[in-house]
Design a protein around this motif. Sequence first.
Motif, mmCIF file in Angstrom:
data_model
loop_
_atom_site.group_PDB
_atom_site.id
_atom_site.type_symbol
_atom_site.label_atom_id
_atom_site.label_comp_id
_atom_site.label_asym_id
_atom_site.label_seq_id
_atom_site.Cartn_x
_atom_site.Cartn_y
_atom_site.Cartn_z
ATOM 1 N N ASP A 1 0.840 -1.195 0.000
ATOM 2 C CA ASP A 1 0.000 0.000 0.000
ATOM 3 C C ASP A 1 0.875 1.244 0.000
ATOM 4 O O ASP A 1 1.691 1.436 0.901
ATOM 5 C CB ASP A 1 -0.908 0.014 1.230
ATOM 6 N N LEU A 2 0.710 2.075 -1.025
ATOM 7 C CA LEU A 2 1.366 3.370 -1.091
ATOM 8 C C LEU A 2 0.285 4.425 -0.894
ATOM 9 O O LEU A 2 -0.603 4.590 -1.734
ATOM 10 C CB LEU A 2 2.072 3.568 -2.433
ATOM 11 N N TYR A 3 0.342 5.125 0.227
ATOM 12 C CA TYR A 3 -0.729 6.048 0.574
ATOM 13 C C TYR A 3 -0.699 7.322 -0.271
ATOM 14 O O TYR A 3 -1.724 7.978 -0.441
ATOM 15 C CB TYR A 3 -0.632 6.422 2.055
ATOM 16 N N GLU A 4 0.462 7.656 -0.785
ATOM 17 C CA GLU A 4 0.600 8.869 -1.587
ATOM 18 C C GLU A 4 1.726 8.658 -2.584
ATOM 19 O O GLU A 4 2.793 8.131 -2.236
ATOM 20 C CB GLU A 4 0.922 10.062 -0.681
ATOM 21 N N THR A 5 1.509 9.067 -3.839
ATOM 22 C CA THR A 5 2.524 8.917 -4.883
ATOM 23 C C THR A 5 2.560 10.192 -5.712
ATOM 24 O O THR A 5 1.515 10.768 -6.023
ATOM 25 C CB THR A 5 2.213 7.718 -5.808
ATOM 26 N N GLU A 6 3.775 10.623 -6.067
ATOM 27 C CA GLU A 6 3.933 11.840 -6.854
ATOM 28 C C GLU A 6 5.001 11.632 -7.919
ATOM 29 O O GLU A 6 5.968 10.904 -7.709
ATOM 30 C CB GLU A 6 4.350 13.020 -5.966
ATOM 31 N N ALA A 7 4.817 12.294 -9.053
ATOM 32 C CA ALA A 7 5.848 12.383 -10.094
ATOM 33 C C ALA A 7 6.340 13.831 -10.131
ATOM 34 O O ALA A 7 5.564 14.775 -9.941
ATOM 35 C CB ALA A 7 5.288 11.978 -11.445
ATOM 36 N N HIS A 8 7.644 13.989 -10.391
ATOM 37 C CA HIS A 8 8.249 15.304 -10.252
ATOM 38 C C HIS A 8 9.193 15.587 -11.415
ATOM 39 O O HIS A 8 9.855 14.692 -11.944
ATOM 40 C CB HIS A 8 9.037 15.362 -8.940
ATOM 41 N N LEU A 9 9.259 16.855 -11.810
ATOM 42 C CA LEU A 9 10.258 17.323 -12.758
ATOM 43 C C LEU A 9 10.796 18.650 -12.244
ATOM 44 O O LEU A 9 10.043 19.610 -12.040
ATOM 45 C CB LEU A 9 9.666 17.509 -14.159
ATOM 46 N N GLY A 10 12.123 18.701 -12.010
ATOM 47 C CA GLY A 10 12.760 19.916 -11.524
ATOM 48 C C GLY A 10 13.715 20.490 -12.549
ATOM 49 O O GLY A 10 14.500 19.758 -13.157
ATOM 50 N N LEU A 11 13.640 21.798 -12.752
ATOM 51 C CA LEU A 11 14.527 22.524 -13.664
ATOM 52 C C LEU A 11 15.202 23.628 -12.864
ATOM 53 O O LEU A 11 14.538 24.360 -12.116
ATOM 54 C CB LEU A 11 13.737 23.127 -14.828
ATOM 55 N N HIS A 12 16.528 23.767 -13.037
ATOM 56 C CA HIS A 12 17.278 24.693 -12.200
ATOM 57 C C HIS A 12 18.485 25.197 -12.995
ATOM 58 O O HIS A 12 19.170 24.403 -13.648
ATOM 59 C CB HIS A 12 17.729 23.942 -10.934
ATOM 60 N N GLU A 13 18.736 26.506 -12.935
ATOM 61 C CA GLU A 13 19.906 27.055 -13.612
ATOM 62 C C GLU A 13 20.405 28.294 -12.866
ATOM 63 O O GLU A 13 19.620 29.105 -12.386
ATOM 64 C CB GLU A 13 19.592 27.417 -15.066
ATOM 65 N N ILE A 14 21.746 28.425 -12.771
ATOM 66 C CA ILE A 14 22.397 29.590 -12.187
ATOM 67 C C ILE A 14 23.362 30.158 -13.218
ATOM 68 O O ILE A 14 24.192 29.423 -13.771
ATOM 69 C CB ILE A 14 23.165 29.228 -10.902
ATOM 70 N N ARG A 15 23.269 31.463 -13.473
ATOM 71 C CA ARG A 15 24.173 32.162 -14.387
ATOM 72 C C ARG A 15 24.776 33.372 -13.678
ATOM 73 O O ARG A 15 24.166 33.933 -12.772
ATOM 74 C CB ARG A 15 23.436 32.625 -15.652
ATOM 75 N N THR A 16 25.944 33.755 -14.105
ATOM 76 C CA THR A 16 26.634 34.880 -13.483
ATOM 77 C C THR A 16 26.085 36.210 -13.982
ATOM 78 O O THR A 16 25.544 36.319 -15.083
ATOM 79 C CB THR A 16 28.136 34.832 -13.762
ATOM 80 N N VAL A 17 26.253 37.232 -13.138
ATOM 81 C CA VAL A 17 25.983 38.624 -13.491
ATOM 82 C C VAL A 17 27.338 39.318 -13.652
ATOM 83 O O VAL A 17 28.246 39.135 -12.838
ATOM 84 C CB VAL A 17 25.154 39.313 -12.395
ATOM 85 N N GLY A 18 27.495 40.082 -14.687
ATOM 86 C CA GLY A 18 28.761 40.761 -14.922
ATOM 87 C C GLY A 18 29.122 41.719 -13.798
ATOM 88 O O GLY A 18 28.266 42.425 -13.263
ATOM 89 N N ASP A 19 30.413 41.754 -13.408
ATOM 90 C CA ASP A 19 30.878 42.623 -12.330
ATOM 91 C C ASP A 19 32.268 43.128 -12.680
ATOM 92 O O ASP A 19 33.238 42.360 -12.734
ATOM 93 C CB ASP A 19 30.910 41.845 -11.014
#
Length: 764
Positions: free
Chosen positions: A531-549
């Motif tokens: 018995d699985l009381y709760e089930t979820e499917a997930h997709l995560g997108l993540h990106e980090i970019r620099t800011v000029g300094d």
Amino acid sequence: MPSIFNTNSKLISALLLASAAATGEASVPGAAALPAMVSAGALPQLDGVLDDDAWRDAPVYDTFHEYLPENGRPAPPQLRTTVQVLVADGALVFGIRAWDNAPHQRQDALARRDKVGMDQDFIGIWLDPTGHGRAAQFVRINTAGVISDGMYRADEDLSDLGPDFPIDAAVRLLDDGYSMEVRWPLSNLRFPYEGGKTWRAMIERSVPHAGGLLLTSTPLTGDALSHIAVLQDITGMGATVAGVRDRAFLELKPELTMRATRDDDADGLRRANRASLGLEVNARPRADWVFNGTLNPDYSQVEIDEPTSSGASRIALSLPEKRGFFLESADVLGLPLAAFYSRTVADPQWGLRATWRAAALDATAMSLRDQPGGVVLRGGPYETAQYDQSARTLASLVRGRWHGAGLLLGAFASRRDYGRDGANTVFGLDGQWRGDGQQAAWLLMQSNSNVALRDEGLPAQRTATRRGVYGWGKFTHISDVWWNDAAFEASSGGFVNDNGFVPQTGVLRFEVNLNRRLGAQRPAWNGLAVDLYETEAHLGLHEIRTVGDSVSGQTGGQVVERKLQPGVWFRGPRQLNFWANLGFDQQRANRLGQLHDTRALHFGVESSPLPWLPRFNAEVTLGRQLDVDADRVGRGGNVTLDLGWRRALPNGWAVELDQRWNRAWVQGTLGQPAFVDTGWRMLAMLHFTPADSLRLLAQNTAGERRDDGVTALEPWAEKQLHRSLLYRHLWRHGRSMSVGYSRDRTRMPAVTNQALTVKFQWEV
């Protein structure tokens, strides 16, 4: 860290709570009011037995619902629970009767304060005296009389266990269950002086032997993994609140600490004896004002932080706060770590704080004189720089909020004053908007800093003022089968917040999480159904970019990190949670390095498998790992394992044993790890009585770099060991005596520190 699925689920439930509260819908059909009776007679004797005359006349509430493992069901009749509430002698007094058809399976060993969890039989009481639904004060009492208490914030679904409320409780074990009496002083609750809403509450009951059952007095739903998603009005209090709002209280807690130390390092052997006096002051002149003060506090016996590895990354990790002064009125502060991080204050000489609450406004202000010895963190695109605080500083913050129907607006000002060496000042605006299944939250900050921090213990230095900006926003949308969120963060290279936690600056960060709720499942393997009381499917997108300094020479638009992570999560029997992500990730070590492929498998499991093994947690990452110093990728991973063991002893004593082990590594080309970071921790508690305990803590951390066969980096190795033994006796709340011995040792360089400490705290 918790799985991304748990985190998202908790956030959604918090949003549902806040949205309902903001629109006046926190009380819903099915959440019957909790009746309270003003007692005209004497306060019931607090012995756990519900045989006083006042209990015979008090109305009984007995409608409970199953929340875990499957919500929506009525409570089993063999586990009937009743609640009665009295208002007597300036306190709310709760009488709880809990029936149990298998009382011999009750799990109720003695444990540390604030360590009452789902592996134990307990009663929980959650109170929201402001009526806003944004926060609650709570207490949980297990059937051995152990207390967990604190402040809960719904906006981030976080519980601060630092506050210790003067709550008295008594439990009586019976042949068919147990009964409990709990006294909560009204003067210790935080609420507006006038114009406040109806007080709200929820009662919960944990029954581990019934499949991890959690019963609540309100009908929580499966997508509301928040303990205050639905609250019920407390009725029958009449003029009691008005009568107690002018009642003042003053709490003085002096402490005497005597310490003998022995330090052995390259400069030789040194011994010292020292005695110090400290004072903690908590005052409430009336309901809407609270003042806190601390003078020369000694935090040496606060439990040290657990070892947590960030692998070969140079980005700092935040640590939880454990000191009560900073956790008072945490709901009013209500700021993300980026704006205020109390761990930046390491060793305060003194601190002052004031908090005010009205029906639609609240505010708090604090100022602390921090002594030398702490660490100041300043972020960059690829690393968090750490500097020793070599002189005294003054850390100050003022914060105000307005909250209305679905909208919260706030502002704050923060300053870290280094005296003649300069200062760092930050101004900010924040807010939240909540609608039907939607929330938007934002934070904007500007910093002005004219202080440069330097390495190797050199003092700070005044420089020309540089300004920086920071912005963060998050939008969440919820439906019956989806909950999705998108977050954005941006900061300039010149942004500095020495009172906050911003481990990366000069970056743009984007994050999107898509979660599809699949409901309960019953898969079968080889004919065995689960018995699985709760089930979820997930997709995560993540990106980090620099800011000029231009100051640092950092070019803009450079990818620091990119993640694409599909995955699943499910919850099953024995409080089982499992999650797994496939990480199609990329990372860059520094601005001159290349973007590396760091594909890996991430998964975690947590469960309460056995009565004597109430906690089993494991988190694992395996695959390609970035070695930042070497700017290369190798096979490796990061593994963390937590085990908790509890046992009641025949003589009425009890023992706790918690163990944590974590290891991060990156493999080289010579058949051995090129980088290894390992931490081990064992905490053992022996409880003689609820007032007497002995704590043994052993902790090792070690790091090592070897020849990777490619970069020819210089090998190094370091190791730190901590051992401590602490006996503590508690006369009553706020009055204690403790005796402790600690030994810390560092290898390469070899340094040994030993201390014998005797400490008295006496609340008056």
